[in-house]
Design an enzyme around this catalytic site. Structure first.
Site, PDB file in Angstrom:
ATOM      1  N   ALA A  25       0.815  -1.214   0.000  1.00 17.81           N
ATOM      2  CA  ALA A  25       0.000   0.000   0.000  1.00 17.81           C
ATOM      3  C   ALA A  25       0.856   1.275   0.000  1.00 17.81           C
ATOM      4  CB  ALA A  25      -0.933  -0.014   1.204  1.00 17.81           C
ATOM      5  N   THR A  29       0.462   5.622  -1.533  1.00 21.08           N
ATOM      6  CA  THR A  29       0.072   6.746  -0.657  1.00 21.08           C
ATOM      7  C   THR A  29       0.352   8.089  -1.334  1.00 21.08           C
ATOM      8  OG1 THR A  29       2.208   6.674   0.480  1.00 21.08           O
ATOM      9  CG2 THR A  29       0.384   5.484   1.526  1.00 21.08           C
ATOM     10  N   ASP A 107      -5.604  -1.552  -6.145  1.00 18.31           N
ATOM     11  CA  ASP A 107      -6.050  -0.294  -6.748  1.00 18.31           C
ATOM     12  C   ASP A 107      -5.834  -0.199  -8.256  1.00 18.31           C
ATOM     13  OD1 ASP A 107      -3.258   0.224  -6.999  1.00 18.31           O
ATOM     14  OD2 ASP A 107      -3.216   1.343  -5.118  1.00 18.31           O
ATOM     15  N   HIS A 124      -3.771  -9.935  -3.666  1.00 23.01           N
ATOM     16  CA  HIS A 124      -4.949  -9.727  -2.828  1.00 23.01           C
ATOM     17  C   HIS A 124      -6.176  -9.295  -3.632  1.00 23.01           C
ATOM     18  CE1 HIS A 124      -2.107  -9.178   0.857  1.00 23.01           C
ATOM     19  NE2 HIS A 124      -2.243 -10.431   0.484  1.00 23.01           N
ATOM     20  N   CYS A 132     -19.598 -12.670  -5.647  1.00 22.80           N
ATOM     21  CA  CYS A 132     -20.693 -13.091  -4.781  1.00 22.80           C
ATOM     22  C   CYS A 132     -20.162 -14.139  -3.812  1.00 22.80           C
ATOM     23  CB  CYS A 132     -21.833 -13.674  -5.614  1.00 22.80           C
ATOM     24  SG  CYS A 132     -23.102 -14.442  -4.562  1.00 22.80           S
ATOM     25  N   CYS A 135     -22.388 -17.634  -4.767  1.00 25.21           N
ATOM     26  CA  CYS A 135     -22.245 -18.387  -6.027  1.00 25.21           C
ATOM     27  C   CYS A 135     -20.929 -18.074  -6.748  1.00 25.21           C
ATOM     28  CB  CYS A 135     -23.418 -18.098  -6.959  1.00 25.21           C
ATOM     29  SG  CYS A 135     -23.414 -16.439  -7.666  1.00 25.21           S
ATOM     30  N   CYS A 157     -26.253 -10.053  -4.884  1.00 25.95           N
ATOM     31  CA  CYS A 157     -25.962 -10.703  -6.171  1.00 25.95           C
ATOM     32  C   CYS A 157     -27.244 -10.769  -7.003  1.00 25.95           C
ATOM     33  CB  CYS A 157     -25.409 -12.106  -5.913  1.00 25.95           C
ATOM     34  SG  CYS A 157     -25.154 -13.068  -7.420  1.00 25.95           S
ATOM     35  N   CYS A 160     -28.135 -14.797  -7.530  1.00 23.06           N
ATOM     36  CA  CYS A 160     -28.609 -15.716  -6.477  1.00 23.06           C
ATOM     37  C   CYS A 160     -29.024 -15.003  -5.193  1.00 23.06           C
ATOM     38  CB  CYS A 160     -27.516 -16.748  -6.165  1.00 23.06           C
ATOM     39  SG  CYS A 160     -26.155 -16.091  -5.189  1.00 23.06           S
TER      40      CYS A 160
HETATM   41  P1  NAD Z   1       0.668  -1.552   5.129  1.00 19.70           P
HETATM   42  O1  NAD Z   1      -0.325  -0.457   5.309  1.00 19.70           O
HETATM   43  O2  NAD Z   1       0.705  -2.627   6.147  1.00 19.70           O
HETATM   44  O3  NAD Z   1       2.137  -0.928   5.074  1.00 19.70           O
HETATM   45  C1  NAD Z   1       2.466   0.115   4.202  1.00 19.70           C
HETATM   46  C2  NAD Z   1       3.898   0.522   4.497  1.00 19.70           C
HETATM   47  O4  NAD Z   1       4.270   1.488   3.532  1.00 19.70           O
HETATM   48  C3  NAD Z   1       4.092   1.135   5.872  1.00 19.70           C
HETATM   49  O5  NAD Z   1       5.155   0.476   6.537  1.00 19.70           O
HETATM   50  C4  NAD Z   1       4.443   2.603   5.578  1.00 19.70           C
HETATM   51  O6  NAD Z   1       5.418   3.124   6.450  1.00 19.70           O
HETATM   52  C5  NAD Z   1       5.009   2.519   4.182  1.00 19.70           C
HETATM   53  N1  NAD Z   1       4.797   3.729   3.391  1.00 19.70           N
HETATM   54  C6  NAD Z   1       3.661   4.452   3.270  1.00 19.70           C
HETATM   55  N2  NAD Z   1       3.827   5.457   2.397  1.00 19.70           N
HETATM   56  C7  NAD Z   1       5.109   5.372   1.964  1.00 19.70           C
HETATM   57  C8  NAD Z   1       5.890   6.136   1.040  1.00 19.70           C
HETATM   58  N3  NAD Z   1       5.387   7.178   0.378  1.00 19.70           N
HETATM   59  N4  NAD Z   1       7.191   5.764   0.841  1.00 19.70           N
HETATM   60  C9  NAD Z   1       7.725   4.716   1.507  1.00 19.70           C
HETATM   61  N5  NAD Z   1       7.026   3.950   2.378  1.00 19.70           N
HETATM   62  C10 NAD Z   1       5.731   4.275   2.594  1.00 19.70           C
HETATM   63  O7  NAD Z   1       0.455  -2.138   3.665  1.00 19.70           O
HETATM   64  P2  NAD Z   1       0.788  -3.589   3.065  1.00 19.70           P
HETATM   65  O8  NAD Z   1       2.058  -4.100   3.611  1.00 19.70           O
HETATM   66  O9  NAD Z   1       0.560  -3.475   1.615  1.00 19.70           O
HETATM   67  O10 NAD Z   1      -0.355  -4.554   3.659  1.00 19.70           O
HETATM   68  C11 NAD Z   1      -1.639  -4.139   3.904  1.00 19.70           C
HETATM   69  C12 NAD Z   1      -2.761  -4.685   3.039  1.00 19.70           C
HETATM   70  O11 NAD Z   1      -3.451  -3.512   2.697  1.00 19.70           O
HETATM   71  C13 NAD Z   1      -2.471  -5.312   1.733  1.00 19.70           C
HETATM   72  O12 NAD Z   1      -3.065  -6.542   1.759  1.00 19.70           O
HETATM   73  C14 NAD Z   1      -3.204  -4.469   0.673  1.00 19.70           C
HETATM   74  O13 NAD Z   1      -4.055  -5.302  -0.066  1.00 19.70           O
HETATM   75  C15 NAD Z   1      -4.086  -3.581   1.452  1.00 19.70           C
HETATM   76  N6  NAD Z   1      -4.206  -2.178   1.016  1.00 19.70           N
HETATM   77  C16 NAD Z   1      -4.082  -1.847  -0.294  1.00 19.70           C
HETATM   78  C17 NAD Z   1      -4.183  -0.525  -0.683  1.00 19.70           C
HETATM   79  C18 NAD Z   1      -4.051  -0.211  -2.134  1.00 19.70           C
HETATM   80  O14 NAD Z   1      -4.403  -1.029  -2.983  1.00 19.70           O
HETATM   81  N7  NAD Z   1      -3.510   0.962  -2.478  1.00 19.70           N
HETATM   82  C19 NAD Z   1      -4.381   0.482   0.267  1.00 19.70           C
HETATM   83  C20 NAD Z   1      -4.518   0.117   1.620  1.00 19.70           C
HETATM   84  C21 NAD Z   1      -4.405  -1.222   1.974  1.00 19.70           C
END
Ligand code: NAD
Length: 253
Positions: A25, A29, A107, A124, A132, A135, A157, A160
């Protein structure tokens, strides 16, 4: 490149022929999509929000589902743009060095940045579809969001009548077998595992790092905060991914 840690890591990347990338994730960010566990993470600010990603709670609690649909309707992923970190990974692919882009993200921003869908392994699942829970029928997320906009607060759904959820892997759900097999194969075959923006606390995805290292690969972990796998990494680089990844990957182009 004055930072010696970054220079070491860039050397590892430059020497690698087959790179498996594992993103989390944190790479999104800077595109405006909050992570879960970072300082501004959704769960850091609201620990109760973790229930939204827990299958049993989602199935049992209609009020939780209504909240989940409201959040999905206004999810920042619908308007987010890929950032420099996503784009730098496209450069690695064009240089012929990318074996697979294993992502925990749901995303779709890697594909939007130009990464070949065939190389992106969505461990993920994806927000762009619904599934669903009765089904297993899949449908575009937009169909369900249109129903939410029209006034349904917990669309069921159409086939179903079962409970609908985004096609993402919640706590209590298994990863798709074929998807995880691809991730294992890439981790075992790479000569470098590059981790970007993951707390490496979600299993079994985080365990891919150990698998790669056990198979003889170097590991570079790029994250803003420490992870439980830093001790086994060949290099650990801290900072913002929008700066770090282009700096690391520039030498490859
Ligand atoms: P996590 O939230 O556990 O960890 C994210 C890590 O990224 C943190 O340690 C944080 O310090 C670091 N981080 C955040 N912004 C940063 C940046 N700009 N530069 C460097 N490091 C940065 O996320 P994870 O390990 O992916 O696990 C959490 C679960 O969350 C996953 O299963 C995922 O599917 C889901 N998730 C996905 C999204 C998305 O698709 N964008 C968003 C939120 C959560």
């Amino acid at each position: 490149m004055p930072d010696p840690v970054l220079a070491d890591a860039a050397g590892l990347v430059a020497a690698a022929g087959r790179v498996a990338v594992l993103t989390g994730a944190g790479i999104s960010t800077e595109s405006g999509i909050p992570d879960f566990r970072g300082p501004d993470g959704l769960w850091t600010r609201d620990p109760a929000a973790r229930r939204l990603s827990t299958l049993a709670a989602y199935q049992a609690d209609p009020a939780l589902r209504r909240r989940a649909w409201r959040l999905r309707a206004e999810h920042p992923a619908w308007t987010a743009e890929p950032n420099r970190a996503h784009r730098s990974l496209v450069g690695l692919e064009r240089a012929g060095r990318l074996l697979a882009l294993l992502t925990q993200n749901v995303d779709g921003l890697h594909q939007l940045a130009g990464s070949a869908p065939a190389l992106v392994v969505e461990l993920h699942g994806t927000l762009t579809e619904t599934v669903c829970l009765s089904c297993a029928a899949r449908a575009p997320m937009q169909d369900a969001l249109d129903r939410v906009a029209a006034g349904e607060d917990d669309p069921a759904c159409t086939g179903c009548g079962g409970v609908l959820k985004s096609a993402t892997v919640s706590f209590g759900q298994r990863l798709e077998r074929a998807v995880f097999r691809r991730a294992i194969e890439a981790s075992a075959a790479c000569d470098l595992m590059l981790v970007a923006g993951s707390s490496l606390t979600v299993q079994p995805a985080a365990g891919l790092v150990r698998l790669a290292v056990a198979a003889g690969a170097a590991a570079v972990i790029c994250n803003a905060e420490p992870t439980p796998y830093d001790g086994m990494a060949t290099a650990v680089v801290r900072g913002r991914l929008g700066d770090l990844l282009p700096a690391l990957l520039d030498s490859v182009r």
